[in-house]
Scaffold this motif. Structure first.
Motif, PDB file in Angstrom:
ATOM      1  N   LYS A 143     -21.897   3.473 -12.908  1.00  0.00           N
ATOM      2  CA  LYS A 143     -22.722   3.608 -11.774  1.00  0.00           C
ATOM      3  C   LYS A 143     -22.344   2.631 -10.788  1.00  0.00           C
ATOM      4  N   LYS A 144     -21.886   1.405 -11.139  1.00  0.00           N
ATOM      5  CA  LYS A 144     -21.435   0.308  -9.910  1.00  0.00           C
ATOM      6  C   LYS A 144     -19.858   0.746  -9.756  1.00  0.00           C
ATOM      7  N   ALA A 145     -19.226   1.100 -10.742  1.00  0.00           N
ATOM      8  CA  ALA A 145     -17.729   1.588 -10.523  1.00  0.00           C
ATOM      9  C   ALA A 145     -17.494   2.518  -9.592  1.00  0.00           C
ATOM     10  N   SER A 146     -18.586   3.494  -9.577  1.00  0.00           N
ATOM     11  CA  SER A 146     -18.497   4.781  -8.603  1.00  0.00           C
ATOM     12  C   SER A 146     -18.756   4.216  -7.317  1.00  0.00           C
ATOM     13  N   ILE A 147     -19.651   3.254  -7.102  1.00  0.00           N
ATOM     14  CA  ILE A 147     -20.003   2.747  -5.681  1.00  0.00           C
ATOM     15  C   ILE A 147     -18.759   1.959  -5.369  1.00  0.00           C
ATOM     16  N   LEU A 148     -18.389   1.176  -6.077  1.00  0.00           N
ATOM     17  CA  LEU A 148     -17.374   0.240  -5.776  1.00  0.00           C
ATOM     18  C   LEU A 148     -16.016   1.025  -5.295  1.00  0.00           C
ATOM     19  N   LEU A 149     -15.780   2.187  -6.123  1.00  0.00           N
ATOM     20  CA  LEU A 149     -14.680   3.063  -5.768  1.00  0.00           C
ATOM     21  C   LEU A 149     -14.817   3.740  -4.399  1.00  0.00           C
ATOM     22  N   LYS A 150     -15.971   4.012  -4.156  1.00  0.00           N
ATOM     23  CA  LYS A 150     -16.200   4.622  -2.747  1.00  0.00           C
ATOM     24  C   LYS A 150     -16.093   3.768  -1.653  1.00  0.00           C
ATOM     25  N   ILE A 151     -16.645   2.361  -1.771  1.00  0.00           N
ATOM     26  CA  ILE A 151     -16.542   1.562  -0.915  1.00  0.00           C
ATOM     27  C   ILE A 151     -15.050   1.385  -0.658  1.00  0.00           C
ATOM     28  N   VAL A 152     -14.064   1.027  -1.478  1.00  0.00           N
ATOM     29  CA  VAL A 152     -12.885   0.658  -1.328  1.00  0.00           C
ATOM     30  C   VAL A 152     -11.922   1.843  -0.937  1.00  0.00           C
ATOM     31  N   THR A 153     -12.381   3.147  -1.390  1.00  0.00           N
ATOM     32  CA  THR A 153     -11.808   4.128  -0.876  1.00  0.00           C
ATOM     33  C   THR A 153     -11.962   4.385   0.549  1.00  0.00           C
ATOM     34  N   TYR A 154     -13.168   4.251   0.863  1.00  0.00           N
ATOM     35  CA  TYR A 154     -13.312   4.128   2.793  1.00  0.00           C
ATOM     36  C   TYR A 154     -12.889   3.221   3.565  1.00  0.00           C
ATOM     37  N   PHE A 155     -12.909   2.153   2.984  1.00  0.00           N
ATOM     38  CA  PHE A 155     -12.301   0.756   3.715  1.00  0.00           C
ATOM     39  C   PHE A 155     -10.918   0.301   3.708  1.00  0.00           C
ATOM     40  N   LYS A 156     -10.277   0.677   2.382  1.00  0.00           N
ATOM     41  CA  LYS A 156      -8.768   0.596   2.110  1.00  0.00           C
ATOM     42  C   LYS A 156      -8.488  -0.689   2.429  1.00  0.00           C
ATOM     43  N   PRO A 157      -9.064  -1.928   1.955  1.00  0.00           N
ATOM     44  CA  PRO A 157      -8.787  -3.262   2.220  1.00  0.00           C
ATOM     45  C   PRO A 157      -7.314  -3.489   1.299  1.00  0.00           C
ATOM     46  N   LEU A 158      -6.550  -4.199   2.171  1.00  0.00           N
ATOM     47  CA  LEU A 158      -5.060  -4.373   1.379  1.00  0.00           C
ATOM     48  C   LEU A 158      -4.981  -5.865   0.665  1.00  0.00           C
ATOM     49  N   ASN A 159      -5.749  -6.763   1.205  1.00  0.00           N
ATOM     50  CA  ASN A 159      -5.613  -8.047   0.511  1.00  0.00           C
ATOM     51  C   ASN A 159      -7.117  -8.402   0.203  1.00  0.00           C
ATOM     52  N   ILE A 160      -7.258  -8.481  -1.463  1.00  0.00           N
ATOM     53  CA  ILE A 160      -8.501  -8.443  -2.168  1.00  0.00           C
ATOM     54  C   ILE A 160      -8.396  -9.782  -3.093  1.00  0.00           C
ATOM     55  N   LEU A 161      -9.534 -10.324  -3.002  1.00  0.00           N
ATOM     56  CA  LEU A 161      -9.868 -11.730  -3.808  1.00  0.00           C
ATOM     57  C   LEU A 161     -11.056 -11.420  -4.645  1.00  0.00           C
ATOM     58  N   GLU A 212      -6.106 -15.080   4.600  1.00  0.00           N
ATOM     59  CA  GLU A 212      -7.060 -14.132   4.950  1.00  0.00           C
ATOM     60  C   GLU A 212      -7.298 -12.891   3.799  1.00  0.00           C
ATOM     61  N   PHE A 213      -8.538 -12.614   3.589  1.00  0.00           N
ATOM     62  CA  PHE A 213      -8.600 -11.412   2.960  1.00  0.00           C
ATOM     63  C   PHE A 213      -9.528 -10.413   3.593  1.00  0.00           C
ATOM     64  N   ASP A 214      -9.357  -8.959   3.288  1.00  0.00           N
ATOM     65  CA  ASP A 214      -9.982  -7.930   3.799  1.00  0.00           C
ATOM     66  C   ASP A 214     -11.185  -7.814   2.914  1.00  0.00           C
ATOM     67  N   LEU A 215     -11.264  -8.164   1.477  1.00  0.00           N
ATOM     68  CA  LEU A 215     -12.485  -7.969   0.653  1.00  0.00           C
ATOM     69  C   LEU A 215     -12.516  -8.958  -0.188  1.00  0.00           C
ATOM     70  N   ILE A 216     -13.462  -9.567  -0.528  1.00  0.00           N
ATOM     71  CA  ILE A 216     -13.648 -10.427  -1.399  1.00  0.00           C
ATOM     72  C   ILE A 216     -14.953 -10.137  -2.479  1.00  0.00           C
ATOM     73  N   TYR A 217     -14.952  -9.952  -3.594  1.00  0.00           N
ATOM     74  CA  TYR A 217     -15.812  -9.547  -4.666  1.00  0.00           C
ATOM     75  C   TYR A 217     -16.304 -10.607  -5.520  1.00  0.00           C
ATOM     76  N   PHE A 218     -17.248 -11.051  -5.517  1.00  0.00           N
ATOM     77  CA  PHE A 218     -18.167 -12.211  -6.280  1.00  0.00           C
ATOM     78  C   PHE A 218     -18.797 -11.728  -7.314  1.00  0.00           C
ATOM     79  N   ASP A 219     -18.218 -11.987  -8.584  1.00  0.00           N
ATOM     80  CA  ASP A 219     -18.667 -11.715  -9.909  1.00  0.00           C
ATOM     81  C   ASP A 219     -18.555 -12.653 -11.132  1.00  0.00           C
TER      82      ASP A 219
END
Length: 258
Positions: free
Chosen positions: A91-109, A175-182
């Motif tokens: 479920k979470k993977a599906s949501i993340l996949l859609k978010i990242v596909t939508y925004f296309k962040p290049l620099n991720i932490l 600078e980061f386009d997306l940061i994932y806190f887990d």
């Protein structure tokens, strides 16, 4: 578990879908991103990656630096079981996949590499992404590195050690386009990492917080993050909390069912 079930019922009562959302930015995110049809090709890639871990029967000794596991009673764990009960859910993977596909962040932490499942989602959704992922446990990081290498995932740097040390060098003058806190489900650590990472944001940056309903501490941390002066828009998906810093947006908070 009971705490999360109670919170989910409360969330369902207060949440909505795209109807009634007056922000064009959030409306588009919901309709074009979160509610979009899942890519069969990308989902098949993810399922293949996850199956590789589910097939791995190796036993490793895990070092926990966060709030610990609610499932495992000791630190010697089989990789397949970690992937099954502690890895990112479908479920979470599906949501993340859609978010990242939508925004296309290049620099991720990413905080918390673990076995590399969420990291793989980021890479599958955007193969051009450059990912820095932080992990405290040496043994799980080895599994993740092998996973990335065997699937030809490039531009993924795994930094192993105490987050307080690895984060400092990872965010310096970047600078980061997306940061994932887990990586740590405590209020103190979550707020510290949030504040440390504010120096990396630009107008289009996205912060994603995992498990904002994990416990009362995470709920308190989420409330403080929402009220931070730098934050303009938040989207509570129950599974994740999305944070945006777009200066052109009015400060608003949304609870959206996915």
């Amino acid at each position: 578990m009971l705490y999360q079930q109670k919170k989910y019922l409360q969330f369902l009562l207060k949440s909505s879908n795209q109807h009634g959302v007056h922000s064009p930015f959030v409306y588009k995110l919901i309709t074009k991103g979160l509610y979009s049809k899942k890519s069969k090709k990308l989902w098949s890639e993810f399922k293949n990656i996850k199956q590789q871990l589910l097939d791995n029967k190796k036993i490793i000794e895990v070092t926990d630096f966060g709030s610990g596991s609610k499932v495992f009673k000791n630190n010697k764990r089989q990789v397949s079981k970690i992937a099954k009960v502690a890895g990112i859910s479908n479920k979470k993977a599906s949501i993340l996949l859609k978010i990242v596909t939508y925004f296309k962040p290049l620099n991720i932490l990413e905080f918390g590499t673990s076995l590399g499942l969420a990291t793989s989602v980021f890479k599958i959704a955007n193969h051009s992404a450059k990912i820095t992922t932080l992990e405290g446990c040496q043994e799980t990081s080895k599994i993740a590195k092998n996973l990335f290498e065997s699937n030809n995932f490039e531009n993924i740097e795994v930094r192993v050690g105490d987050f307080n040390d690895t984060l400092r060098t990872s965010i310096k003058e970047r600078e980061f386009d997306l940061i994932y806190f887990d990586g740590n489900h405590t209020k103190e650590a979550t707020l510290k990492y949030f504040n440390d990472c504010l120096q990396t944001i630009h107008n289009e940056s996205i912060f994603i917080f995992d498990d904002i309903y994990w416990n009362q501490e995470m709920q308190e941390a989420w409330l403080e993050i929402k009220n931070d002066k730098n934050v303009t828009v938040t989207v509570d998906l129950f599974y994740f909390g999305l944070v945006f810093f777009r200066k052109e947006q009015a400060k608003e908070h949304f609870k959206i069912r996915v």
